[in-house]
Design a protein around this motif. Sequence first.
Motif, PDB file in Angstrom:
ATOM      1  N   PRO A   1       0.824  -1.215   0.000  1.00  0.00           N
ATOM      2  CA  PRO A   1       0.000   0.000   0.000  1.00  0.00           C
ATOM      3  C   PRO A   1       0.853   1.257   0.000  1.00  0.00           C
ATOM      4  N   ASP A   2       0.408   2.258  -0.724  1.00  0.00           N
ATOM      5  CA  ASP A   2       1.058   3.570  -0.734  1.00  0.00           C
ATOM      6  C   ASP A   2       0.014   4.604  -0.327  1.00  0.00           C
ATOM      7  N   SER A   3       0.006   5.754  -0.956  1.00  0.00           N
ATOM      8  CA  SER A   3      -0.899   6.838  -0.591  1.00  0.00           C
ATOM      9  C   SER A   3      -2.259   6.688  -1.268  1.00  0.00           C
ATOM     10  N   LYS A   4      -3.187   7.544  -0.837  1.00  0.00           N
ATOM     11  CA  LYS A   4      -4.479   7.644  -1.496  1.00  0.00           C
ATOM     12  C   LYS A   4      -4.564   8.986  -2.215  1.00  0.00           C
ATOM     13  N   ILE A   5      -5.165   8.963  -3.408  1.00  0.00           N
ATOM     14  CA  ILE A   5      -5.417  10.191  -4.147  1.00  0.00           C
ATOM     15  C   ILE A   5      -6.905  10.217  -4.491  1.00  0.00           C
ATOM     16  N   LEU A   6      -7.323  11.182  -5.312  1.00  0.00           N
ATOM     17  CA  LEU A   6      -8.691  11.216  -5.790  1.00  0.00           C
ATOM     18  C   LEU A   6      -8.737  10.773  -7.246  1.00  0.00           C
ATOM     19  N   LYS A   7      -9.716   9.938  -7.557  1.00  0.00           N
ATOM     20  CA  LYS A   7      -9.977   9.558  -8.942  1.00  0.00           C
ATOM     21  C   LYS A   7     -11.443   9.822  -9.214  1.00  0.00           C
ATOM     22  N   ASN A   8     -11.711  10.727 -10.145  1.00  0.00           N
ATOM     23  CA  ASN A   8     -13.084  11.124 -10.465  1.00  0.00           C
ATOM     24  C   ASN A   8     -13.836  11.576  -9.214  1.00  0.00           C
ATOM     25  N   GLY A   9     -13.104  12.225  -8.306  1.00  0.00           N
ATOM     26  CA  GLY A   9     -13.715  12.780  -7.099  1.00  0.00           C
ATOM     27  C   GLY A   9     -13.831  11.844  -5.924  1.00  0.00           C
ATOM     28  N   TYR A  10     -13.342  10.600  -6.069  1.00  0.00           N
ATOM     29  CA  TYR A  10     -13.459   9.618  -4.990  1.00  0.00           C
ATOM     30  C   TYR A  10     -12.079   9.136  -4.539  1.00  0.00           C
ATOM     31  N   PRO A  11     -11.926   8.790  -3.247  1.00  0.00           N
ATOM     32  CA  PRO A  11     -10.631   8.278  -2.772  1.00  0.00           C
ATOM     33  C   PRO A  11     -10.214   7.039  -3.555  1.00  0.00           C
ATOM     34  N   PHE A  12      -8.941   6.982  -3.874  1.00  0.00           N
ATOM     35  CA  PHE A  12      -8.422   5.932  -4.746  1.00  0.00           C
ATOM     36  C   PHE A  12      -7.078   5.478  -4.199  1.00  0.00           C
ATOM     37  N   GLN A  13      -6.992   4.193  -3.829  1.00  0.00           N
ATOM     38  CA  GLN A  13      -5.784   3.653  -3.202  1.00  0.00           C
ATOM     39  C   GLN A  13      -4.730   3.319  -4.253  1.00  0.00           C
ATOM     40  N   LEU A  14      -3.492   3.747  -3.972  1.00  0.00           N
ATOM     41  CA  LEU A  14      -2.363   3.378  -4.816  1.00  0.00           C
ATOM     42  C   LEU A  14      -1.520   2.321  -4.113  1.00  0.00           C
ATOM     43  N   TYR A  15      -0.917   1.439  -4.909  1.00  0.00           N
ATOM     44  CA  TYR A  15       0.024   0.436  -4.425  1.00  0.00           C
ATOM     45  C   TYR A  15       1.328   0.610  -5.201  1.00  0.00           C
ATOM     46  N   PHE A  16       2.432   0.110  -4.618  1.00  0.00           N
ATOM     47  CA  PHE A  16       3.710   0.238  -5.309  1.00  0.00           C
ATOM     48  C   PHE A  16       4.498  -1.054  -5.244  1.00  0.00           C
ATOM     49  N   LYS A  17       5.354  -1.243  -6.242  1.00  0.00           N
ATOM     50  CA  LYS A  17       6.382  -2.268  -6.173  1.00  0.00           C
ATOM     51  C   LYS A  17       7.705  -1.619  -6.559  1.00  0.00           C
ATOM     52  N   MET A  18       8.803  -2.168  -6.042  1.00  0.00           N
ATOM     53  CA  MET A  18      10.117  -1.603  -6.300  1.00  0.00           C
ATOM     54  C   MET A  18      10.709  -2.217  -7.562  1.00  0.00           C
ATOM     55  N   VAL A  19      11.151  -1.361  -8.466  1.00  0.00           N
ATOM     56  CA  VAL A  19      11.851  -1.784  -9.679  1.00  0.00           C
ATOM     57  C   VAL A  19      13.077  -0.894  -9.827  1.00  0.00           C
ATOM     58  N   ASP A  20      14.269  -1.502  -9.829  1.00  0.00           N
ATOM     59  CA  ASP A  20      15.522  -0.749  -9.939  1.00  0.00           C
ATOM     60  C   ASP A  20      15.609   0.370  -8.903  1.00  0.00           C
ATOM     61  N   GLY A  21      15.137   0.063  -7.684  1.00  0.00           N
ATOM     62  CA  GLY A  21      15.258   1.008  -6.580  1.00  0.00           C
ATOM     63  C   GLY A  21      14.235   2.126  -6.566  1.00  0.00           C
ATOM     64  N   GLN A  22      13.237   2.088  -7.460  1.00  0.00           N
ATOM     65  CA  GLN A  22      12.229   3.135  -7.495  1.00  0.00           C
ATOM     66  C   GLN A  22      10.828   2.529  -7.410  1.00  0.00           C
TER      67      GLN A  22
END
Length: 314
Positions: free
Chosen positions: A279-300
């Motif tokens: 899990p990462d941060s939440k942003i808005l998508k079309n006005g609604y909370p939207f969860q972002l996830y991340f994976k590490m690739v080449d240190g980013q």
Amino acid sequence: MDIKYLWIFLLFISCTMFSQELDYIPYRRGKVWGLCDANRRVMVQPQYYSISFYDHSVGGFHAEQNGKFGIIDKNSIQIMRFISEGMPISISGDTYIVFDGFDLYRYSIKSKMRLDRFVTVSNTVLNDSGWSSSKTYEGKMIRESLDEEDWKMLKPFDNDQYSFNFRINYLEIVSNNRSIGIYIPKLKKIFLDTPNITHVGVQIYNGKFYVVTTDSNGWLFGLMDENSNELYPIKYLSIALIDGSGIIILSEPDPNNQNNRIFKTILPDNRILDGEFYPDSKILKNGYPFQLYFKMVDGQKNYAGEDGTLYFEG
């Protein structure tokens, strides 16, 4: 138009534009980065070695070119030129703080000109031994952690033929260095091993207990619920239930490379992402909370959305 309503309209427009910047996501194409929105519309064409989310403190996005960091706006226009060696530009008072490869210097936010050397003050607090690290404790159970009902359950094994290995939320029952099973005090339940299944661990997920299993080989794992119902067969190198996030991360052997493992992440709605996401941060998508996830690739960090949208390619 009434001047009062004009100001309200302009304020609404500025807030909308500002919130859009906050919702821009670092987007990778091949080895270069840009920005896109939650619908994967590219807002800044990928061209940078790295890029950040919007940073309130600097009023823009940290971007990196040729090993040097600068600050850009949502149109890829430079707010501060690319001059900081190997670290993002920060703000102190009314100045930028820039690293020139040897030392930190203050730059005027208004003129972008170099001022003087930036002197830092350490806030590190040392402990009695002079080291800044602190001790951590695993928090395993001990015999005194068990109550009278626990000992009633364990009575057949509380003798010289058996021993107990205390873990954080369960204990192992052992005889002659061989596992017999595990006991979970919170459930008041013993899980005895069979010729085909050995119980080797416990995970807590959404308030429920799950038991990790293995077979006679002991290098692949499965998972069962507290009623011994199999949820995942014994074929995984690892099973991680990320409590509080609703995600499950599985890894299996790569049939084409014995030294590699294949990761899959199961999201709360059972969508599956290839790779090991967190899990990462939440942003808005079309006005609604939207969860972002991340994976590490080449240190980013590379991002994906809760609906399975990938914000990277190549």
